[in-house]
Scaffold this active site. Structure first.
Site, PDB file in Angstrom:
ATOM      1  N   LYS A 284       0.853  -1.182   0.000  1.00 59.13           N
ATOM      2  CA  LYS A 284       0.000   0.000   0.000  1.00 59.13           C
ATOM      3  C   LYS A 284       0.893   1.238   0.000  1.00 59.13           C
ATOM      4  O   LYS A 284       1.782   1.363   0.830  1.00 59.13           O
ATOM      5  CB  LYS A 284      -0.911  -0.016   1.228  1.00 59.13           C
ATOM      6  N   GLU A 370     -19.768  -6.142  10.480  1.00 60.85           N
ATOM      7  CA  GLU A 370     -20.745  -5.363  11.243  1.00 60.85           C
ATOM      8  C   GLU A 370     -21.793  -6.237  11.920  1.00 60.85           C
ATOM      9  O   GLU A 370     -22.211  -5.964  13.052  1.00 60.85           O
ATOM     10  CB  GLU A 370     -21.427  -4.343  10.317  1.00 60.85           C
ATOM     11  N   ARG A 398     -25.674  -2.510   7.673  1.00 58.03           N
ATOM     12  CA  ARG A 398     -25.294  -3.888   7.377  1.00 58.03           C
ATOM     13  C   ARG A 398     -25.563  -4.820   8.564  1.00 58.03           C
ATOM     14  O   ARG A 398     -25.514  -6.045   8.410  1.00 58.03           O
ATOM     15  CB  ARG A 398     -23.819  -3.943   6.985  1.00 58.03           C
TER      16      ARG A 398
END
Length: 622
Positions: A284, A370, A398
């Site tokens: 990244k 979640e 969610r």
């Protein structure tokens, strides 16, 4: 710093994947360098998601080079990493407008480009969507390749594993590319992350696998024996064979920045039948040393100096609502050992960093899960703990079934700290917290609050924590009106608002952080203003009192008008034998796109001027 419109060699002449595919394979590493330089120069000036895209440059080039896009499908997960994709699919010259009002969308969106195959923004949807596309192609007799690109953070969500479990049973050809950079927005956590890390460290297995293919390639019977030996070695050297147990042919890990290796491997896997999973390792922030060193800080950026070795330290003095929550959480934990803080991979966004350091035994990052976060809180609560679930409004959507079935149905003692309630600006429609007041207030056994300023937020968090049952405090992104925050915590009376300004004829009932706009407009309208504080239970006594001396009411909220706090007022007044004109001001019945938050509020008349116009129109009817 180079100007972003300056010719960048190969990239300057490439606006579509068709043009990309005209290049020689030997030219692709130079193109990768050009794309990376373009991203650094552009996003440093305009802001946007940064580090994730730098890590997928080679992968993006390889996919568009090998696939016949847009006929073949690439499904990006979330979309933080899709900026190189935008650059190579005709949006290069518009990239500097990304996330801005009227500019490019922050995530892939089919309405923006035919190369964006699926609207994304929430994690872990790519494999399900790609499977659906593969099944659609088969059903319609279309010869089409389908590829899903998912990060190791997104792979922690149950939805991704559910999709893989189903895919292997469908008999379709599809390729899943697991882009493993050991990061999501912040550090990954959990058993799957540890599993992937062990795979990368399992060099013995990788060496054996490569070696046996070379040695036994021309001896089919021996090669088959070696393959069976390999399967046993996977179980011994690599900790488990999760993906192959789910029915995917697993290849990897390979270097996601080595274009020749990527091209050869992806091409070979696209020619295989069935479900394939390619595990690649990327960095990244690749190619920009400060972002490689600080991938969290450079995940999403505003303008920055490319000559600096790090991002500037913020000099902003005003605290955000998230900061208020983080401080309250630490203060509360000092005296409440039963407090447990839960977050679904948003430790930084929800400002739980200090809490995680001071109270590690009371802190739980469940990764991008979640549903699990909500039910985990239920399990804790039923056995005597007091969990606080810190979650964005858009992500609570969610876990809605779990909120109803596992928490409210049992009236469990759980506090939800709901961040990013309302419009969020650059992240747009996928991240706006536009619906929480509507979907929460219809659930029995919940106390629902919205603060008008930072101090009220702190006191409401305390109120919800002390309440015996389910409670939620919903607050916006960013800073409030810089109210003085009282270190002392006092529980508010449940279901009671407060009269802020006395006027005549017109009353403005404000729910949440739009109170300053209501007050500013009220001075010109001579209107009464009430900080309602509670959406549920509603302060019915206050409303009855208002109706005795006012003939017109405006309700104000940064939530969908349909089913929201204003609807609660309408429903209550409808039960009374009274005549009153009511105007609900909030988010209209459409998805609000990305852009400057103030611009968006002006667009939907959710400002002082919008309140003024509505109030004057109502008063003019007399």
């Amino acid at each position: 710093m180079k100007d972003t419109v300056q010719a960048l060699s190969l990239l300057d002449n490439i606006n579509t994947p068709d043009q990309l595919r005209e290049l020689e394979e030997s030219q692709l590493p130079q193109l990768a360098s050009d794309v990376r330089e373009f991203l650094i120069n552009t996003i440093s000036q305009s802001g946007g998601h940064f580090a994730a895209g730098l890590g997928t440059v080679e992968l993006t080039i390889a996919l568009h080079y090998l696939l016949d896009t847009p006929n073949d499908r690439i499904v990006w997960d979330v979309g933080h990493q899709a900026y190189p994709h935008k650059v190579l699919t005709g949006r290069k010259n518009k990239l500097k407008s990304i996330r801005q009002t009227g500019g490019l969308t922050p995530f892939p969106d089919p309405k923006e480009s035919e190369y964006d195959t699926f609207a994304v923004g929430h994690s872990s949807t790519s494999i399900s969507a790609a499977l659906g596309m593969a099944l659609a192609a088969r059903s319609q007799g279309i010869n089409r390749k389908v590829v899903a690109v998912i990060g190791d953070g997104a792979m922690t969500a149950g939805m991704a594993l559910e999709a893989m479990n189903h895919a292997s049973d469908c008999g379709v050809d599809m390729l899943v590319i697991l882009n493993d950079n050991d990061m999501s927005i912040s550090e990954n956590v959990g058993g799957l992350n540890n599993y992937l890390s062990r795979i990368f460290s399992g060099k013995t297995y990788a060496t054996f696998k490569d070696g046996h293919k070379k040695v036994f390639k021309s001896l089919p019977s021996v090669n088959e024996f070696a393959h069976r030996v390999e399967e046993h070695l996977k179980g011994m050297v690599v900790p488990g064979t999760l993906f192959e147990e789910l029915g995917f042919n697993y290849i990897g890990p390979v270097d996601g920045h080595n274009l020749p290796v990527l091209l050869t491997t992806i091409q070979n896997m696209l020619n295989l039948s069935g479900c394939q999973l390619l595990h690649i390792g990327t960095t990244k922030g690749k190619g920009y040393p400060p972002a490689e060193a600080d991938p969290i800080g450079y995940h999403g950026v505003v303008n920055f100096d490319t000559t600096a070795s790090s991002l500037p330290v913020s000099t902003k003095k005003s605290k955000t609502y998230s900061n208020i929550f983080g401080e309250w959480l630490c203060d509360m934990a000092l005296t409440e050992p039963k407090l447990m803080g839960i977050t679904p991979a948003m430790r930084i966004g929800s400002d739980m960093i200090e809490f995680s350091r001071q109270f590690p035994d009371q802190y739980f990052d469940v990764a991008i899960a979640e549903q699990h976060a909500v039910t985990l809180a239920g399990g804790m609560a039923i056995d005597g703990l007091k969990p606080v679930v810190a979650i964005y409004s858009t992500f609570l959507q969610r876990g809605y079934d779990q909120l109803i079935h596992d928490i409210c149905l049992q009236n469990l003692d759980v506090l939800f700290a709901i961040d990013r309630g309302g419009l969020v600006g650059g992240d747009g429609a996928t991240h706006n917290g536009a619906f929480d007041l509507s979907f929460l207030r219809c659930i029995p056994n919940i106390v629902l609050m919205a603060p008008s300023d930072e101090n009220e937020c702190r006191q409401m968090l305390y109120t919800g924590f002390m309440h015996k049952g389910t409670a939620a405090v919903r607050y916006p992104r960013g800073s409030g009106p810089t109210a003085t925050v009282d270190s002392k915590m006092t529980a508010l009376e449940i279901g009671k608002g407060r009269l802020v300004r006395q006027g005549s004829k017109l009353a403005i009932l404000s729910f949440g952080h739009l109170l300053p706009d209501a007050l500013a407009a009220s001075e010109k309208l001579n209107a009464t203003v009430v900080d309602m504080r509670f959406i549920k239970p509603l302060d019915e006594a206050m409303i009855i009192s208002i109706l005795q001396s006012h003939t017109k009411i405006i309700t104000l909220e940064e939530n969908a008008i349909m089913g929201g706090a204003g609807s609660a007022v309408n429903e209550f007044i409808a039960t009374l034998n009274t005549s009153v004109s009511i105007k609900n001001i909030g988010i209209p019945d459409r998805f609000i796109q990305h852009g400057n938050t103030l611009d968006l509020k002006v667009e939907i008349a959710l400002t002082e001027d919008g309140i003024l116009q509505a109030g004057r129109a109502m008063l003019a009817l007399d």
